[in-house]
Design a protein around this motif. Sequence first.
Motif, PDB file in Angstrom:
ATOM      1  N   VAL A  92       0.078  -5.742  -2.167  1.00  0.00           N
ATOM      2  CA  VAL A  92       1.044  -6.800  -1.709  1.00  0.00           C
ATOM      3  C   VAL A  92       1.213  -6.927  -0.251  1.00  0.00           C
ATOM      4  CG1 VAL A  92       3.220  -7.959  -1.826  1.00  0.00           C
ATOM      5  CG2 VAL A  92       2.410  -6.921  -3.899  1.00  0.00           C
ATOM      6  N   GLU A  93       1.578  -5.578   0.131  1.00  0.00           N
ATOM      7  CA  GLU A  93       1.831  -5.154   1.824  1.00  0.00           C
ATOM      8  C   GLU A  93       0.550  -4.986   2.707  1.00  0.00           C
ATOM      9  OE1 GLU A  93       2.693  -1.317  -0.451  1.00  0.00           O
ATOM     10  OE2 GLU A  93       2.927  -3.663  -0.786  1.00  0.00           O
ATOM     11  N   HIS A  94      -0.444  -5.305   2.342  1.00  0.00           N
ATOM     12  CA  HIS A  94      -1.694  -5.131   3.081  1.00  0.00           C
ATOM     13  C   HIS A  94      -1.448  -5.877   4.598  1.00  0.00           C
ATOM     14  CE1 HIS A  94      -2.805  -9.123   1.436  1.00  0.00           C
ATOM     15  NE2 HIS A  94      -3.695  -9.157   2.702  1.00  0.00           N
ATOM     16  N   CYS A  95      -0.563  -6.809   4.382  1.00  0.00           N
ATOM     17  CA  CYS A  95      -0.704  -7.726   5.635  1.00  0.00           C
ATOM     18  C   CYS A  95      -0.061  -7.015   6.816  1.00  0.00           C
ATOM     19  CB  CYS A  95       0.393  -8.744   5.397  1.00  0.00           C
ATOM     20  SG  CYS A  95       0.197  -9.485   3.798  1.00  0.00           S
ATOM     21  N   VAL A  96       0.692  -6.005   6.673  1.00  0.00           N
ATOM     22  CA  VAL A  96       1.510  -5.401   7.942  1.00  0.00           C
ATOM     23  C   VAL A  96       0.414  -4.347   8.490  1.00  0.00           C
ATOM     24  CG1 VAL A  96       3.823  -5.495   7.348  1.00  0.00           C
ATOM     25  CG2 VAL A  96       2.363  -3.349   6.494  1.00  0.00           C
ATOM     26  N   THR A  97      -0.604  -3.646   7.788  1.00  0.00           N
ATOM     27  CA  THR A  97      -1.627  -3.347   8.389  1.00  0.00           C
ATOM     28  C   THR A  97      -2.688  -4.026   9.040  1.00  0.00           C
ATOM     29  OG1 THR A  97      -1.427  -1.374   6.705  1.00  0.00           O
ATOM     30  CG2 THR A  97      -3.562  -1.488   7.993  1.00  0.00           C
ATOM     31  N   GLU A  98      -2.933  -5.086   8.459  1.00  0.00           N
ATOM     32  CA  GLU A  98      -3.768  -6.239   9.051  1.00  0.00           C
ATOM     33  C   GLU A  98      -3.128  -6.652  10.366  1.00  0.00           C
ATOM     34  OE1 GLU A  98      -5.913  -8.373   5.525  1.00  0.00           O
ATOM     35  OE2 GLU A  98      -4.316  -9.474   6.107  1.00  0.00           O
ATOM     36  N   MET A  99      -1.819  -6.577  10.849  1.00  0.00           N
ATOM     37  CA  MET A  99      -1.273  -7.072  12.054  1.00  0.00           C
ATOM     38  C   MET A  99      -1.374  -5.947  12.873  1.00  0.00           C
ATOM     39  SD  MET A  99      -0.033 -10.356  11.225  1.00  0.00           S
ATOM     40  CE  MET A  99       1.561 -10.653  12.211  1.00  0.00           C
ATOM     41  N   THR A 100      -1.366  -4.762  12.593  1.00  0.00           N
ATOM     42  CA  THR A 100      -1.440  -3.921  13.456  1.00  0.00           C
ATOM     43  C   THR A 100      -2.734  -3.124  13.957  1.00  0.00           C
ATOM     44  OG1 THR A 100      -0.867  -2.089  11.726  1.00  0.00           O
ATOM     45  CG2 THR A 100       1.150  -2.865  13.033  1.00  0.00           C
ATOM     46  N   THR A 101      -3.778  -3.364  13.131  1.00  0.00           N
ATOM     47  CA  THR A 101      -5.076  -2.909  13.312  1.00  0.00           C
ATOM     48  C   THR A 101      -5.865  -4.208  13.591  1.00  0.00           C
ATOM     49  OG1 THR A 101      -5.690  -3.262  10.940  1.00  0.00           O
ATOM     50  CG2 THR A 101      -4.705  -1.132  11.611  1.00  0.00           C
ATOM     51  N   GLY A 102      -5.863  -5.280  13.208  1.00  0.00           N
ATOM     52  CA  GLY A 102      -6.383  -6.299  13.555  1.00  0.00           C
ATOM     53  C   GLY A 102      -7.817  -6.439  12.579  1.00  0.00           C
ATOM     54  N   ILE A 103      -7.686  -5.591  11.344  1.00  0.00           N
ATOM     55  CA  ILE A 103      -8.856  -5.474  10.395  1.00  0.00           C
ATOM     56  C   ILE A 103      -8.491  -6.296   9.085  1.00  0.00           C
ATOM     57  CG2 ILE A 103     -10.170  -4.003   9.055  1.00  0.00           C
ATOM     58  CD1 ILE A 103      -9.858  -1.925  11.019  1.00  0.00           C
ATOM     59  N   ASP A 104      -9.257  -7.395   9.084  1.00  0.00           N
ATOM     60  CA  ASP A 104      -8.951  -8.346   7.599  1.00  0.00           C
ATOM     61  C   ASP A 104      -9.461  -7.310   6.447  1.00  0.00           C
ATOM     62  OD1 ASP A 104      -9.193 -10.239   5.613  1.00  0.00           O
ATOM     63  OD2 ASP A 104      -9.291 -11.804   6.950  1.00  0.00           O
ATOM     64  N   ASP A 110     -12.816   3.574  15.456  1.00  0.00           N
ATOM     65  CA  ASP A 110     -12.661   2.115  15.871  1.00  0.00           C
ATOM     66  C   ASP A 110     -11.126   1.751  15.631  1.00  0.00           C
ATOM     67  OD1 ASP A 110     -15.393   1.825  16.705  1.00  0.00           O
ATOM     68  OD2 ASP A 110     -16.020   1.372  14.740  1.00  0.00           O
ATOM     69  N   VAL A 111     -10.462   2.538  14.625  1.00  0.00           N
ATOM     70  CA  VAL A 111      -9.376   2.030  14.232  1.00  0.00           C
ATOM     71  C   VAL A 111      -8.129   2.657  15.137  1.00  0.00           C
ATOM     72  CG1 VAL A 111      -7.508   2.469  12.409  1.00  0.00           C
ATOM     73  CG2 VAL A 111      -9.931   2.389  11.845  1.00  0.00           C
ATOM     74  N   GLU A 112      -7.356   1.377  15.648  1.00  0.00           N
ATOM     75  CA  GLU A 112      -6.335   1.717  16.715  1.00  0.00           C
ATOM     76  C   GLU A 112      -4.908   0.967  16.036  1.00  0.00           C
ATOM     77  OE1 GLU A 112      -5.190   1.327  21.601  1.00  0.00           O
ATOM     78  OE2 GLU A 112      -7.479   1.087  20.479  1.00  0.00           O
ATOM     79  N   LEU A 113      -3.781   1.676  15.878  1.00  0.00           N
ATOM     80  CA  LEU A 113      -2.743   0.780  15.529  1.00  0.00           C
ATOM     81  C   LEU A 113      -1.992   0.256  17.135  1.00  0.00           C
ATOM     82  CD1 LEU A 113      -1.123   3.295  13.116  1.00  0.00           C
ATOM     83  CD2 LEU A 113      -2.773   1.439  12.741  1.00  0.00           C
ATOM     84  N   ARG A 114      -1.617  -0.913  16.931  1.00  0.00           N
ATOM     85  CA  ARG A 114      -0.964  -1.591  18.245  1.00  0.00           C
ATOM     86  C   ARG A 114       0.374  -2.141  17.576  1.00  0.00           C
ATOM     87  NH1 ARG A 114      -6.551  -2.792  18.713  1.00  0.00           N
ATOM     88  NH2 ARG A 114      -7.266  -1.886  20.916  1.00  0.00           N
ATOM     89  N   GLY A 115       1.302  -2.069  18.444  1.00  0.00           N
ATOM     90  CA  GLY A 115       2.458  -2.465  17.975  1.00  0.00           C
ATOM     91  C   GLY A 115       3.224  -2.328  16.593  1.00  0.00           C
ATOM     92  N   HIS A 116       4.129  -3.110  16.339  1.00  0.00           N
ATOM     93  CA  HIS A 116       4.670  -2.795  14.986  1.00  0.00           C
ATOM     94  C   HIS A 116       4.973  -3.924  14.194  1.00  0.00           C
ATOM     95  CE1 HIS A 116       7.198   0.312  12.892  1.00  0.00           C
ATOM     96  NE2 HIS A 116       7.789  -0.802  12.225  1.00  0.00           N
ATOM     97  N   ALA A 117       4.620  -4.220  12.738  1.00  0.00           N
ATOM     98  CA  ALA A 117       4.893  -5.011  11.979  1.00  0.00           C
ATOM     99  C   ALA A 117       5.611  -4.764  10.825  1.00  0.00           C
ATOM    100  CB  ALA A 117       3.306  -5.364  11.252  1.00  0.00           C
ATOM    101  N   ILE A 118       6.381  -5.931  10.418  1.00  0.00           N
ATOM    102  CA  ILE A 118       7.382  -5.694   9.103  1.00  0.00           C
ATOM    103  C   ILE A 118       6.972  -6.781   8.270  1.00  0.00           C
ATOM    104  CG2 ILE A 118       9.896  -5.743   8.770  1.00  0.00           C
ATOM    105  CD1 ILE A 118      10.367  -5.004  11.444  1.00  0.00           C
ATOM    106  N   GLU A 119       7.345  -6.560   7.022  1.00  0.00           N
ATOM    107  CA  GLU A 119       7.205  -7.603   5.819  1.00  0.00           C
ATOM    108  C   GLU A 119       8.372  -7.579   5.051  1.00  0.00           C
ATOM    109  OE1 GLU A 119       3.519  -8.232   3.373  1.00  0.00           O
ATOM    110  OE2 GLU A 119       4.821  -7.225   1.895  1.00  0.00           O
ATOM    111  N   CYS A 120       8.948  -8.734   4.916  1.00  0.00           N
ATOM    112  CA  CYS A 120      10.036  -8.897   3.791  1.00  0.00           C
ATOM    113  C   CYS A 120       9.372  -9.998   2.631  1.00  0.00           C
ATOM    114  CB  CYS A 120      11.262  -9.530   4.658  1.00  0.00           C
ATOM    115  SG  CYS A 120      12.076  -8.571   5.897  1.00  0.00           S
ATOM    116  N   ARG A 121       9.779  -9.270   1.649  1.00  0.00           N
ATOM    117  CA  ARG A 121       9.213 -10.068   0.259  1.00  0.00           C
ATOM    118  C   ARG A 121      10.515 -10.987   0.080  1.00  0.00           C
ATOM    119  NH1 ARG A 121       6.288  -6.126  -3.813  1.00  0.00           N
ATOM    120  NH2 ARG A 121       5.318  -4.568  -2.381  1.00  0.00           N
TER     121      ARG A 121
END
Length: 608
Positions: free
Chosen positions: A303-315, A335-346
């Motif tokens: 469910v929470e895969h979205c926050v990783t997509e937001m910080t890595t840019g990988i779909d 190639d994997v680099e974490l940028r910034g911070h992402a939060i998800e609220c269900r």
Amino acid sequence: MFSKVLVANRGEIAVRIIRALDELGVASVAVYSELDRDAPHVKRAGESYNLGDGPAAENYLSVQKILDVAARAGAEAIHPGYGFLAENAPFAQACEDAGIVFIGPPASAIEAMGSKTRARELMQAAGVPIVPGTTEPVATVADALRIATEEVGFPVAVKAAGGGGGKGFRVALSADELQDAFEGSSREGEKFFSDPTVYLERYLHDPRHVEVQVLADRFGNVIHLGERDCSIQRRHQKVIEESPAPEWVVDDQLRERIGQIGVNAAKAVDYVGAGTIEGLFTTGDGVGGDQYFFLEMNTRVQVEHCVTEMTTGIDIVKEGIKAAAGEELAYAQADVELRGHAIECRINAEDASKNFAPAPGKIGAYREPTGPGVRVDSGVEEGGEVSPMYDPMVAKLIVWDADREQATSRMLRALSEFEIEGLKTLIPFHQALLATEQWARGETCKDLLEDKKWLKTLAFPKPAPAADGGEQEAEKVEQTYAVEVSGRRFDVRVVGPPFGGVVIGNAATNGTGAAAARKAPKRGERKSSSGGGPDTLPSPLQGNMWKVLVKQGDEVTEGQLLCIIEAMKMENEITAHKSGTIVELPITEGAPIQAGAPIATIRSAEAG
């Protein structure tokens, strides 16, 4: 790449997958139950097929029906999303036997990781640290008592071997509570996973829930995409997730270590596609100080895969589809680099002030927030309905910003813009929790989540008035109707005078026939009631009466467990609101119950 893929799911994840298929140039096929006839995922897909009425077991969980639709539609592959058949090894094998690609890991990997006891055994053999406990199922309460007393110790967690998502998880703080925990875990395991077996783990007090996202292809390449912190949970189910974890929890050294644990775990079962290694991070609770333990592997997209997509840019969804199609991973670990911070609220249809009771219902006005760094994954729309037949998720609100503090501010802004009328949702809960010092300090907020007095202070918007179809509706000259031909869904746009009926196949009805039958209450269903005074305890939610633990004439004390109502895949314990004698008990195990219907009338001794 595939030319056509069937999405064997509903709601926001079905919409998410369909969007990914569109971007890959792949035709999409949706399936739907009668309740979801007008759902967004049905309209969004290139083709849609009706799986029939009834509970999920008769449609979304029907392997044969889904395989039949895939054959009729000419789909080369099936994406299961999460939930339903996503971690069902026999379904993955049935797809393979039918010559259809299952977008996910091989059936052997699902089977190995689907049994939590087998997964613990495999991880232990691979050198992955596991929470102290059993690697074999525990057969009886007596065996559980012996193991807990002599080996694991109290408090102990009793967990369903086939469980996940918080289902089949019970805690016994002492020997006196073990039988109830054992039976409850076994019951939920049987109900949700068709597997009543349980095992024991040492219960870790307030650990952080830290998980690692992995991607793997058919050529043995496995990478990790960093970690997510999912420590904000109610009933052992996540409500807020973030990536990366707060920097004072996971530093670069720990990230590298747990990332390698995730990669090793995936390689141990020849994994393919997107998966998640879930773990518990302790900070000195009597088991050796700061440690990271393997919890389980989710052999699907999270469910929470979205926050990783937001910080890595990988779909992650597209990479999973590509891996299933036989393509090599497009990324190496470097190639994997974490940028910034992402939060998800269900954004769930739940009433936090009533211990997160499910609150299904009709959606009035609906407006999603927008703006920089804001993403909404949803599967609903204005005028739709959150049904008690399925989980209570309305949408997922995800934000990104440069750091955790700024991401929190952005989330609070986005939450204030999210308008959902007609439903009680977790929006007020999220707004309150994210404004606390506990959240700012990166705590698990367990004290707040278990503080019923604090939860009851949360305010909810009043339900929106029913929509008026009057003259405004009469002015419309263009309408769209759902038409079914041999079980396949088509959307037809008509320009002309408005028509208020429902089109089914080639026949229209005006409040009679099939359309009316869908709205009629089932036999034995209660109509909503306000209860009848302070002696009467009304049901706080709609659902099915799973278990009744008292009888008329019993003496009960305030807070005593009276019954358990099942709603939206959750068991909700209903306790006595006062002490006294049960003089009326108009409930029956197995029967449906509406919100507001009386559960019990309790008369105190003072009242005579």
